[in-house]
Design a protein around this motif. Structure first.
Motif, PDB file in Angstrom:
ATOM      1  N   ASP A  48     -43.916 -24.811  20.926  1.00  0.00           N
ATOM      2  CA  ASP A  48     -45.058 -25.254  20.449  1.00  0.00           C
ATOM      3  C   ASP A  48     -45.880 -26.481  21.205  1.00  0.00           C
ATOM      4  OD1 ASP A  48     -44.912 -23.093  18.565  1.00  0.00           O
ATOM      5  OD2 ASP A  48     -43.967 -24.566  17.146  1.00  0.00           O
ATOM      6  N   ASN A  52     -49.486 -26.723  23.302  1.00  0.00           N
ATOM      7  CA  ASN A  52     -50.546 -27.634  22.967  1.00  0.00           C
ATOM      8  C   ASN A  52     -50.865 -28.468  24.293  1.00  0.00           C
ATOM      9  OD1 ASN A  52     -50.594 -27.198  20.105  1.00  0.00           O
ATOM     10  ND2 ASN A  52     -48.942 -28.661  19.649  1.00  0.00           N
ATOM     11  N   GLN A  81     -44.713 -15.751  11.946  1.00  0.00           N
ATOM     12  CA  GLN A  81     -45.062 -15.023  13.291  1.00  0.00           C
ATOM     13  C   GLN A  81     -44.841 -13.585  13.046  1.00  0.00           C
ATOM     14  OE1 GLN A  81     -42.078 -16.482  15.930  1.00  0.00           O
ATOM     15  NE2 GLN A  81     -43.683 -18.021  16.806  1.00  0.00           N
TER      16      GLN A  81
END
Length: 478
Positions: A48, A52, A81
């Protein structure tokens, strides 16, 4: 305007300009970060955070596509998800799967309903199909696939097994493969193992088959035939490390119909093994496991196998509702190099004439010389122990390698203070960590007695280098 006020405003204006220039400077510095440091940063953060980072600037976005960023990939879809119309993970798989070298497939069973499980299965099949045509991996690990079977239909399960077979058949450079708690049906398990070994025979060096198959035959005739078709792992020329379930060794190593393996069988089966294997055997013995027809090694066979494989280790999970001497003696024999032992006595009938006392259990374990190898011991004993100290101390002192001890016992506990004091006066050299879990405490007075008794020794034990944790639990009244 007052001179002092003007001076203050000029100073603040100057500081603001300097701050802006510094921010612009640092921003420029970060965007011009060389590729090698950027690559290192990507390697230390989660997926994650990597995503970013890729949104910061154009150069960092290019860094997101570096092979090192996608060298290791973990397929572990979360509930959120799976709840989306299109799983976002699959987009990255389509784009970067050719860069995968190390793969983990993990089923997250928590909070999965039937619909989400079906969605997970569909994504897994698609995922494996992508990798079948677009990747060459070095290692792969499957974990907890047994859980999805509880919520899916038979055709879907067969589709997944077929996808795994095709995927493993497309790989030709796998060095390390691990299966943990997958519990494939015997027939599908044999096909998966065959696909793996036939196509990675020369490269495979490390193989883990832990809970690879169910611990019991569901269809004895059909499953027995499937076991006979398991590939013989002794024919893998590069294999140096093998962790395998106890019952599997009779299909994958020892080619013999008899229920007892003798030394001659070991010599015949391992004559081409060249004694290169670091062998770890995982054994799961449950109350439902039948002794009739159960294949096992004799004590002499264990002794000889230990000579052939000096680093041989046995991890034993023994769970029973009737720890009889006969049952323990059947499964635990002399010369078994047990390094990790989980012994769970979930009482069925305390008054049963065959129930083994805890003293007798420790006597049996010492007679089998497991104290020469034991590193970890977890003992769950749901009957009151008349004298914990006299039961445990002699055995613990005989264990020269024991590092971790976990005792789950019930109240009343006699001798716990003597046991803890013995660790202050004469602690086993190797012992590093102890967990004492005491349950079935009936009232607050008894709770306080236990608390005061154990607290008295905890700080002193910490001073001598022993990490002891005590958990006290009230009795659950129905």
């Amino acid at each position: 305007m007052d001179t002092t006020l003007r001076t203050l405003l000029d100073r603040r204006t100057t500081e603001s300009i300097a701050s802006t220039e510094t921010e612009e400077f640092h921003s420029g510095q970060w965007s011009n970060l060389p590729s090698l440091p950027l690559e290192k940063i990507y390697s230390f953060v989660s997926r994650d955070d990597q995503l970013n980072m890729s949104l910061v600037c154009r150069k960092w976005s290019k860094g997101f596509g570096l092979p090192s960023v996608w060298k290791t990939f973990r397929f572990a879809l979360t509930q959120s998800q799976l709840s989306m119309d299109t799983c976002p993970v699959m987009k990255f798989v389509r784009k970067y799967s050719s860069m995968f070298r190390h793969l983990e497939i993990h089923f997250l069973e928590n909070n999965f309903n039937e619909h989400l499980t079906r969605t997970w299965c569909r994504n897994l099949i698609e995922f494996l199909q992508m990798l079948t045509s677009n990747s060459q991996l070095i290692s792969v690990k499957f974990e907890y696939l047994t859980w999805y079977r509880l919520s899916t239909d038979t055709p879907t399960y067969h589709d997944i097994c077929r996808a795994i077979c095709n995927f493993l058949g497309s790989q030709h450079h796998l060095k390390r493969v691990e299966f943990h708690q997958c519990s494939f049906d015997y027939q599908e398990g044999a096909e998966i193992l065959k696909s793996l070994t036939e196509n990675n025979r020369e490269s495979l060096t490390y193989l883990v088959l832990s809970r690879f198959l169910p611990h019991m035959l569901e269809n004895e005739e059909r499953d027995s035939i499937a076991v006979q078709h398991l590939p013989k792992l002794v024919n893998l020329p590069s294999l140096t490390t093998l962790e395998i379930d106890y019952q599997l060794i009779f299909g994958c190593i020892f080619a013999r119909e008899s229920t007892v393996i003798e030394i001659s069988d070991i010599i015949e089966s391992l004559k081409n093994f060249q004694c290169r294997i670091l062998l770890k055997i995982t054994m799961s013995i449950f109350a439902v496991t039948k002794t009739n027809g159960f294949k096992r090694l004799t004590s002499e066979a264990w002794r000889f196998l230990k000579q052939l494989c000096p680093n041989l280790q046995v991890e034993l999970l023994f769970s029973t509702n009737s720890p009889s001497r006969r049952r323990v003696g059947f499964f635990v024999v002399k010369y078994m190099p047990i390094t990790h032992l989980w012994y769970n006595f979930a009482v069925y009938s305390a008054n049963h004439p065959s129930v083994m006392e805890i003293d007798a259990l420790f006597y049996r374990l010492r007679a089998c010389e497991i104290n020469d190898h034991l590193v970890f011991l977890c003992l769950v004993w749901v009957l009151p122990i008349p004298d914990l100290a006299s039961s445990c101390i002699p055995f613990l002192l005989a264990c020269k390698k024991l590092k971790c001890l976990e005792l789950f016992i019930v109240y009343p506990v006699n001798g716990i203070d003597v046991l803890m004091k013995s660790w202050i006066d004469n602690r086993p050299e190797s012992l590093e960590r102890v967990l004492l879990d005491i349950s079935d405490i009936e009232n607050e007075d008894n709770y306080n007695i236990c608390m005061n008794l154990t607290t008295e020794y905890l700080s002193r034990l910490e001073m001598v280098g022993l990490n002891v944790k005590v958990d006290l639990n009230f009795k659950r009244f129905q």
